[in-house]
Enzyme design. Sequence first.
Site, PDB file in Angstrom:
ATOM      1  N   GLU A 288       0.728  -1.143  -0.080  1.00  0.00           N
ATOM      2  CA  GLU A 288      -0.024   0.016   0.191  1.00  0.00           C
ATOM      3  C   GLU A 288       0.807   1.226   0.006  1.00  0.00           C
ATOM      4  O   GLU A 288       0.599   2.251   0.636  1.00  0.00           O
ATOM      5  CB  GLU A 288      -1.073   0.074   1.195  1.00  0.00           C
ATOM      6  CG  GLU A 288      -0.255   0.023   2.470  1.00  0.00           C
ATOM      7  CD  GLU A 288       0.064  -1.400   3.236  1.00  0.00           C
ATOM      8  OE1 GLU A 288       0.437  -2.435   2.384  1.00  0.00           O
ATOM      9  OE2 GLU A 288       0.063  -1.336   4.315  1.00  0.00           O
ATOM     10  N   HIS A 312      -8.154  -4.012  -1.061  1.00  0.00           N
ATOM     11  CA  HIS A 312      -7.351  -4.363   0.081  1.00  0.00           C
ATOM     12  C   HIS A 312      -6.295  -3.133   0.109  1.00  0.00           C
ATOM     13  O   HIS A 312      -6.282  -2.364   1.325  1.00  0.00           O
ATOM     14  CB  HIS A 312      -6.611  -5.610   0.152  1.00  0.00           C
ATOM     15  CG  HIS A 312      -5.790  -5.698   1.575  1.00  0.00           C
ATOM     16  ND1 HIS A 312      -6.364  -6.364   2.490  1.00  0.00           N
ATOM     17  CD2 HIS A 312      -4.446  -5.467   1.687  1.00  0.00           C
ATOM     18  CE1 HIS A 312      -5.200  -6.354   3.720  1.00  0.00           C
ATOM     19  NE2 HIS A 312      -4.319  -5.993   2.974  1.00  0.00           N
ATOM     20  N   GLU A 313      -5.410  -2.993  -0.776  1.00  0.00           N
ATOM     21  CA  GLU A 313      -4.416  -2.058  -0.925  1.00  0.00           C
ATOM     22  C   GLU A 313      -4.882  -0.706  -0.900  1.00  0.00           C
ATOM     23  O   GLU A 313      -4.458   0.300  -0.066  1.00  0.00           O
ATOM     24  CB  GLU A 313      -3.635  -2.178  -1.884  1.00  0.00           C
ATOM     25  CG  GLU A 313      -2.705  -3.336  -2.056  1.00  0.00           C
ATOM     26  CD  GLU A 313      -2.153  -4.179  -1.031  1.00  0.00           C
ATOM     27  OE1 GLU A 313      -1.880  -3.236  -0.056  1.00  0.00           O
ATOM     28  OE2 GLU A 313      -2.116  -5.271  -0.988  1.00  0.00           O
ATOM     29  N   HIS A 316      -6.048   0.369   2.477  1.00  0.00           N
ATOM     30  CA  HIS A 316      -5.056   0.818   3.624  1.00  0.00           C
ATOM     31  C   HIS A 316      -4.801   2.549   3.450  1.00  0.00           C
ATOM     32  O   HIS A 316      -4.238   3.032   4.295  1.00  0.00           O
ATOM     33  CB  HIS A 316      -3.516   0.234   3.161  1.00  0.00           C
ATOM     34  CG  HIS A 316      -3.405  -0.963   3.701  1.00  0.00           C
ATOM     35  ND1 HIS A 316      -3.291  -1.206   5.366  1.00  0.00           N
ATOM     36  CD2 HIS A 316      -3.109  -2.254   3.168  1.00  0.00           C
ATOM     37  CE1 HIS A 316      -3.098  -2.296   5.261  1.00  0.00           C
ATOM     38  NE2 HIS A 316      -2.754  -3.187   4.198  1.00  0.00           N
ATOM     39  N   GLU A 335      -3.771  -4.313   9.421  1.00  0.00           N
ATOM     40  CA  GLU A 335      -4.255  -5.508   8.501  1.00  0.00           C
ATOM     41  C   GLU A 335      -5.669  -6.024   8.990  1.00  0.00           C
ATOM     42  O   GLU A 335      -6.231  -6.211   7.814  1.00  0.00           O
ATOM     43  CB  GLU A 335      -3.312  -6.633   8.303  1.00  0.00           C
ATOM     44  CG  GLU A 335      -2.060  -6.015   7.995  1.00  0.00           C
ATOM     45  CD  GLU A 335      -1.839  -5.559   6.409  1.00  0.00           C
ATOM     46  OE1 GLU A 335      -2.820  -5.724   5.819  1.00  0.00           O
ATOM     47  OE2 GLU A 335      -0.712  -4.907   6.191  1.00  0.00           O
ATOM     48  N   ASP A 392       9.151 -10.718   9.436  1.00  0.00           N
ATOM     49  CA  ASP A 392       9.122 -11.461   8.128  1.00  0.00           C
ATOM     50  C   ASP A 392       8.687 -13.037   8.332  1.00  0.00           C
ATOM     51  O   ASP A 392       8.127 -13.512   7.304  1.00  0.00           O
ATOM     52  CB  ASP A 392      10.167 -11.232   7.245  1.00  0.00           C
ATOM     53  CG  ASP A 392      10.139 -10.140   6.369  1.00  0.00           C
ATOM     54  OD1 ASP A 392       9.206  -9.116   6.636  1.00  0.00           O
ATOM     55  OD2 ASP A 392      11.131  -9.636   5.969  1.00  0.00           O
ATOM     56  N   TYR A 400      -4.719 -10.221   9.881  1.00  0.00           N
ATOM     57  CA  TYR A 400      -5.632 -10.217   8.911  1.00  0.00           C
ATOM     58  C   TYR A 400      -7.260 -10.594   9.214  1.00  0.00           C
ATOM     59  O   TYR A 400      -8.157  -9.871   9.383  1.00  0.00           O
ATOM     60  CB  TYR A 400      -5.171 -10.732   7.555  1.00  0.00           C
ATOM     61  CG  TYR A 400      -4.038 -10.183   6.938  1.00  0.00           C
ATOM     62  CD1 TYR A 400      -2.716 -10.288   7.585  1.00  0.00           C
ATOM     63  CD2 TYR A 400      -3.908  -9.360   5.856  1.00  0.00           C
ATOM     64  CE1 TYR A 400      -1.597  -9.813   6.790  1.00  0.00           C
ATOM     65  CE2 TYR A 400      -2.940  -8.888   5.314  1.00  0.00           C
ATOM     66  CZ  TYR A 400      -1.612  -8.987   5.781  1.00  0.00           C
ATOM     67  OH  TYR A 400      -0.779  -8.365   5.070  1.00  0.00           O
TER      68      TYR A 400
HETATM   69  N1  BES Z   1       1.062  -4.398   3.529  1.00  0.00           N
HETATM   70  C1  BES Z   1       0.823  -5.646   2.999  1.00  0.00           C
HETATM   71  C2  BES Z   1       1.993  -6.603   2.699  1.00  0.00           C
HETATM   72  C3  BES Z   1       2.965  -6.716   3.850  1.00  0.00           C
HETATM   73  C4  BES Z   1       2.640  -6.973   5.148  1.00  0.00           C
HETATM   74  C5  BES Z   1       4.386  -6.490   3.420  1.00  0.00           C
HETATM   75  C6  BES Z   1       3.540  -7.343   5.977  1.00  0.00           C
HETATM   76  C7  BES Z   1       5.253  -6.764   4.302  1.00  0.00           C
HETATM   77  C8  BES Z   1       5.101  -6.984   5.685  1.00  0.00           C
HETATM   78  C9  BES Z   1      -0.232  -5.590   2.133  1.00  0.00           C
HETATM   79  O1  BES Z   1      -1.301  -4.754   2.263  1.00  0.00           O
HETATM   80  C10 BES Z   1      -0.978  -6.995   2.007  1.00  0.00           C
HETATM   81  O2  BES Z   1      -1.754  -7.384   3.326  1.00  0.00           O
HETATM   82  N2  BES Z   1      -0.954  -7.950   1.068  1.00  0.00           N
HETATM   83  C11 BES Z   1      -1.506  -8.915   0.955  1.00  0.00           C
HETATM   84  C12 BES Z   1      -2.947  -8.925  -0.022  1.00  0.00           C
HETATM   85  C13 BES Z   1      -4.001  -9.605   0.614  1.00  0.00           C
HETATM   86  C14 BES Z   1      -4.241  -9.790   2.090  1.00  0.00           C
HETATM   87  C15 BES Z   1      -5.467  -9.110  -0.071  1.00  0.00           C
HETATM   88  C16 BES Z   1      -0.744 -10.034   0.204  1.00  0.00           C
HETATM   89  O3  BES Z   1       0.606  -9.484  -0.299  1.00  0.00           O
HETATM   90  O4  BES Z   1      -0.970 -11.111  -0.169  1.00  0.00           O
HETATM   91 ZN    ZN Z   2      -2.388  -5.377   3.849  1.00  0.00          ZN
END
Ligand code: BES
Ligand code: ZN
Length: 623
Positions: A288, A312-313, A316, A335, A392, A400
């Site tokens: 995002e 989703h993005e 945010h 999230e 990570d 979520y």
């Molecule tokens: N912000 C996250 C991606 C992220 C989270 C990167 C933690 C690094 C550390 C992004 O908004 C996200 O949640 N992406 C999901 C999308 C999905 C839940 C619709 C993904 O990447 O799968």
């Molecule tokens: Zn997210």
Amino acid sequence: MRSVSALLHLFILLLAAPTIALAGNSADPHSYAQPDQVTIKAMHLDLDADFASQTLAGSVELALDWHQRSARELVLDSRDLSIERVELRRGQRWRPADYALAEADPILGSRLSIDTGRRQPDAVRIHYRTAPTASGLQWLGAEQTLGKREPFMFSQSQAIHARSWVPLQDTPAVRYTYSADIQAPAGLLVLMSAENPFEASADGRYRFTMEQPIPSYLMAIAIGRLEFKPISERAGVFAEPERLDEAVYEFADTERMIAAAEALYGEYRWGRYDLLILPPSFPYGGMENPRLSFITPTVIAGDRSLVQLIAHELAHSWSGNLVTNDTWNSFWLNEGFTSYVENRIIQALFGAERADMEFVLDARGLARDYEQLPVEPSLQRLVQDLTGLDPDAIYTTTSYTKGAWFLRFLEQRVGREPLDTFLREYFDHFAFRSIDNDTFRAWLDEHLLSRHGEAVTAAQIDTWLNEPGIPEFAPVYESAAFARVDGQREAFLAGEQAASELPGADWNTHEWLYFLNGLPAALEQEQLQALDQAFGLTQTGNSEIAFAWYLIGINNGYPAIRPGLEQFLVEVGRRKFVVPLYRALAERESDRRWGRSIYQRARPGYHPITSASVDEIFSQTQP
Ligand code: BES
Ligand code: ZN
């Protein structure tokens, strides 16, 4: 004597108390920064992007806000940076400064402490270069792009990788505005999480400004052969030209999504909302970055069936980018809220049936993870303590799906309209701030629960926030379409209905995922062959269906998937897909060596964040 010492004690206590209280609130276990002493208020980057050496080199200038008169140093986060020199500015004058770069901690990187002396400086400037292995950047050769003509580079700063390309206070508790001068090879377009150009400049020079204060994890940059097409006045897509039209078609509903979110939670505050389609090695589905979400090409299914990722993005832009978790311990405030808002946007655009399907898929997935993986109890809690852990490397679906489930519970108990009002006020009140779990809880008590005392008990809130598992009083969701799929799956498994008689041709992506995810772990080769023959699953162009099918195929030793799976693993670096696939391969004696050999071939194309996760899988299993 006694009274003097008592007074002295009291005096010391009074002096110490505010500092302790502040440090207690702002302590981020993933940052060396000391935001109770000093914070960055503005940043200017001046960087050259060199593809030959795979480095960014130049300087960063940080304008400072001091909060403690006694503070004598500025502590920053860094990882694998070469620091050349540091200067301090007081008034107009720049002077060299002493600094120390500590030995690297494997998770946190290196503490950079700058001696700021007795007169606190207005700004510091650090001359540095990044390492080719910077964990937050990926440098791709031309052959790893669609056009195969020019190289590509992009950042991924969340959670704690901004420090690998800029020395800074890498904690979401601190926000600052930024500007940047970037020099790239002529002909390539440079984009940032800022006000962006629409076309490549002739000389490769670019200037960016970001006027809204953002936390470090939203710093972003990408460089490549990119073109732009609009979706609406304020929304559009950047992509390699070969993929641009497909992407514009797939994400044509973006403007309607923005409008739906605005109707629910108030004005979109970031100006433009554009999408950047990355090469398939992008380690996430989406990121995002403000004004410019980074998006995996694996959601371009051709039928717009995976656009919940865009919802989703976009969501945010309220939950996360406006109101931010102050440390990763309150990640669910980012999230969980976003997953809830995402589903509301989907409902507004496509109706309750599709929105419910998406939530049921997530909720069943979470329940399965808790039962079958099984997820460690501490990682089943919304309020977390991640001290000592790599953000990570942990299980995050709790934040979520359980987070969104909690908000749905509140909605069910207090009613949709009161919850919408509550959320709108919450986003407004905490806009451009970073908050912790206690601040949220206090706001919730005061602005929602106190008005709906009979609907929810404090004990229930405690259970949601602090206990593992899914509360037994959580609302249960069903989908009529999924109930039909359940019946059809059962008939198929019982041998009452042949694969070719299933109405699979009429199922949408969600129904397919529900069908596949609900199959038992062990299946007969004949069953897999029959499904494949009837519906061409191995050939699907839908990445989510392919992923679900490949997992089933691996777990049942179904050989037909092998060429497609291998190609998928070499092309796609999205962690959510490749990590479970390699894990399944590594768990099977007969596939382990094959899995390793695919990984050997694929690894040079993976992002450092993805290879770090896959390295771990193979380092933990027998050769
Ligand atoms: N912000 C996250 C991606 C992220 C989270 C990167 C933690 C690094 C550390 C992004 O908004 C996200 O949640 N992406 C999901 C999308 C999905 C839940 C619709 C993904 O990447 O799968
Ligand atoms: Zn997210």
